[in-house]
Design a protein around this motif. Structure first.
Motif, PDB file in Angstrom:
ATOM      1  N   TYR A  14       0.824  -1.196   0.000  1.00 14.69           N
ATOM      2  CA  TYR A  14       0.000   0.000   0.000  1.00 14.69           C
ATOM      3  C   TYR A  14       0.859   1.247   0.000  1.00 14.69           C
ATOM      4  CZ  TYR A  14      -4.224  -2.665   1.245  1.00 14.69           C
ATOM      5  OH  TYR A  14      -5.297  -3.526   1.243  1.00 14.69           O
TER       6      TYR A  14
ATOM      7  N   TYR B   9      -0.698  12.197   0.542  1.00 17.75           N
ATOM      8  CA  TYR B   9      -1.491  13.106   1.361  1.00 17.75           C
ATOM      9  C   TYR B   9      -1.018  14.529   1.119  1.00 17.75           C
ATOM     10  CZ  TYR B   9      -2.785   9.122   4.388  1.00 17.75           C
ATOM     11  OH  TYR B   9      -3.264   7.939   4.889  1.00 17.75           O
TER      12      TYR B   9
ATOM     13  N   TYR C 288      -4.407   6.802  -3.507  1.00 18.79           N
ATOM     14  CA  TYR C 288      -3.676   5.719  -2.892  1.00 18.79           C
ATOM     15  C   TYR C 288      -3.617   4.531  -3.845  1.00 18.79           C
ATOM     16  CZ  TYR C 288      -8.267   3.696  -1.734  1.00 18.79           C
ATOM     17  OH  TYR C 288      -9.535   3.180  -1.779  1.00 18.79           O
TER      18      TYR C 288
ATOM     19  N   VAL D 142      -3.187   0.095  -3.738  1.00 22.99           N
ATOM     20  CA  VAL D 142      -3.135  -1.125  -2.924  1.00 22.99           C
ATOM     21  C   VAL D 142      -2.247  -2.175  -3.562  1.00 22.99           C
ATOM     22  CG1 VAL D 142      -5.370  -0.658  -1.876  1.00 22.99           C
ATOM     23  CG2 VAL D 142      -5.236  -2.103  -3.914  1.00 22.99           C
TER      24      VAL D 142
ATOM     25  N   GLU E 258      -9.699  11.459  -0.755  1.00 21.66           N
ATOM     26  CA  GLU E 258     -10.645  12.494  -0.343  1.00 21.66           C
ATOM     27  C   GLU E 258     -10.591  13.732  -1.234  1.00 21.66           C
ATOM     28  OE1 GLU E 258      -9.754  13.508   3.664  1.00 21.66           O
ATOM     29  OE2 GLU E 258     -11.315  15.038   3.845  1.00 21.66           O
TER      30      GLU E 258
ATOM     31  N   ARG F 265       2.582   1.213   3.626  1.00 21.28           N
ATOM     32  CA  ARG F 265       2.384   0.233   4.678  1.00 21.28           C
ATOM     33  C   ARG F 265       2.242  -1.142   4.051  1.00 21.28           C
ATOM     34  NH1 ARG F 265      -3.794   1.537   6.460  1.00 21.28           N
ATOM     35  NH2 ARG F 265      -3.325   0.139   8.191  1.00 21.28           N
TER      36      ARG F 265
ATOM     37  N   GLN G 299      -3.582  -3.486   5.127  1.00 20.96           N
ATOM     38  CA  GLN G 299      -4.601  -2.800   5.922  1.00 20.96           C
ATOM     39  C   GLN G 299      -4.568  -3.278   7.371  1.00 20.96           C
ATOM     40  OE1 GLN G 299      -8.640  -2.902   4.688  1.00 20.96           O
ATOM     41  NE2 GLN G 299      -8.373  -1.385   3.100  1.00 20.96           N
ATOM     42  N   GLY G 300      -5.476  -2.716   8.154  1.00 17.74           N
ATOM     43  CA  GLY G 300      -5.624  -3.164   9.533  1.00 17.74           C
ATOM     44  C   GLY G 300      -4.621  -2.511  10.456  1.00 17.74           C
ATOM     45  N   LEU G 301      -3.917  -3.307  11.243  1.00 12.95           N
ATOM     46  CA  LEU G 301      -3.063  -2.772  12.294  1.00 12.95           C
ATOM     47  C   LEU G 301      -1.623  -2.525  11.852  1.00 12.95           C
ATOM     48  CD1 LEU G 301      -4.372  -4.852  15.331  1.00 12.95           C
ATOM     49  CD2 LEU G 301      -5.079  -2.584  14.551  1.00 12.95           C
ATOM     50  N   TYR G 302      -1.350  -2.591  10.562  1.00 13.15           N
ATOM     51  CA  TYR G 302      -0.002  -2.324  10.089  1.00 13.15           C
ATOM     52  C   TYR G 302       0.305  -0.841  10.220  1.00 13.15           C
ATOM     53  CZ  TYR G 302       0.116  -6.988   8.080  1.00 13.15           C
ATOM     54  OH  TYR G 302       0.083  -8.339   7.906  1.00 13.15           O
ATOM     55  N   GLU G 303       1.553  -0.559  10.610  1.00 12.84           N
ATOM     56  CA  GLU G 303       1.985   0.823  10.717  1.00 12.84           C
ATOM     57  C   GLU G 303       2.070   1.465   9.344  1.00 12.84           C
ATOM     58  OE1 GLU G 303       4.988   0.674  14.543  1.00 12.84           O
ATOM     59  OE2 GLU G 303       5.317   2.097  12.919  1.00 12.84           O
ATOM     60  N   GLN G 304       1.833   2.765   9.336  1.00 12.61           N
ATOM     61  CA  GLN G 304       1.985   3.544   8.119  1.00 12.61           C
ATOM     62  C   GLN G 304       3.255   4.379   8.265  1.00 12.61           C
ATOM     63  OE1 GLN G 304      -1.089   6.582   7.127  1.00 12.61           O
ATOM     64  NE2 GLN G 304      -1.340   5.409   5.259  1.00 12.61           N
TER      65      GLN G 304
ATOM     66  N   PHE H 201       5.722   7.314   6.875  1.00 14.68           N
ATOM     67  CA  PHE H 201       5.656   8.534   6.072  1.00 14.68           C
ATOM     68  C   PHE H 201       7.042   8.952   5.588  1.00 14.68           C
ATOM     69  CE2 PHE H 201       1.342  10.207   6.387  1.00 14.68           C
ATOM     70  CZ  PHE H 201       0.811   9.413   7.389  1.00 14.68           C
TER      71      PHE H 201
END
Lengths: 113, 116
Positions: free
Chosen positions: A31, A35, A48, A50, A59, A94, A97-102, A104
């Motif tokens: 991913y 931003y 983004y 995937v 957005e 990252r 999805q889910g609890l994986y850290e992003q 920057f």
């Protein structure tokens, strides 16, 4: 292991000019995200991806295009820059999805005059 | 309207003191809540990630709490250091929630300054 890198760090454009921001990650993440961060506002997602070859709108996608031809790179293009696109742009990646850290990148400060 | 509100907007404390930053959110249900630290001129760095069922998560001198009933989270910093001066951002994730897509909603951050 450089993590997430962004090129360039700073750029000044005139209205109507075009440019491409490059994001690269060496963590083999699926991913990737672009931003923008503006004063008084939270980070807002532009586009983004995937996975390699896929992109999706976030957005605030208007005025921007992206490409993910290689898994490690995510490019953000401005075809005809406008003063409203003056901002700091952050790329992130990252594993999933889910609890994986992003993670920057350091950001690109873009000014459109 | 941003669905993640943080307070205070800015805070100045003396080195060695503790402080607590607040995050109120209206996003519900959600998948997880994150706190990031962003140094001036740098990208955000993850501090904690909590699922909706967790009440507390620590990372060194940083402790995050979550109350899903009141839709509030806090970040407590113990024995502050000069290097804690930064913006602290609360983020709510809707990933995995029906219609949530890939959405992370970012707060505007609390600007913390630690002084001698």
């Amino acid at each position: 292991n450089a993590g997430v890198t962004q090129t360039p760090k700073f750029r000044v454009l005139k209205t109507g000019q075009s440019m491409t921001l490059l994001c690269a990650q060496d963590m083999n993440h699926e991913y990737m995200y672009w931003y923008r961060q503006d004063p008084g506002m939270g980070l807002r997602l532009i586009h983004y991806s995937v996975g390699e070859g896929t992109t999706a709108k976030g957005e605030v996608p208007d005025g921007y295009n992206v490409s993910r031809l290689k898994k490690q790179n995510f490019l953000l293009g401005l075809e005809s820059a406008a003063p409203s696109q003056t901002s700091v742009y952050f790329c992130a990646s990252r594993r999933g999805q889910g609890l994986y850290e992003q993670y920057f990148g350091p950001g690109t400060r873009l000014t459109v005059t | 309207k941003n669905q993640v509100e943080q307070s205070p907007q800015s805070l100045i404390i003396l080195e060695g003191k503790n402080c607590t930053l607040q995050c109120n959110y209206t996003v519900s249900p959600f998948s997880n809540l994150r706190w990031y630290k962003q140094d001036t001129g740098r990208g955000p760095v993850s501090l904690t990630i909590m699922t909706f069922s967790e009440n507390t998560k620590s990372n060194g001198r940083y402790t995050a709490t979550l109350d899903a009933d009141t839709k509030q989270s806090s970040l407590h910093i113990t024995a502050s250091q000069l290097s804690d001066s930064a913006s602290y951002i609360c983020v709510v994730s809707l990933e995995g929630i029906t219609g949530g897509g890939n959405k992370l909603t970012f707060g505007t951050g609390t600007q913390l300054k630690v002084e001698l």
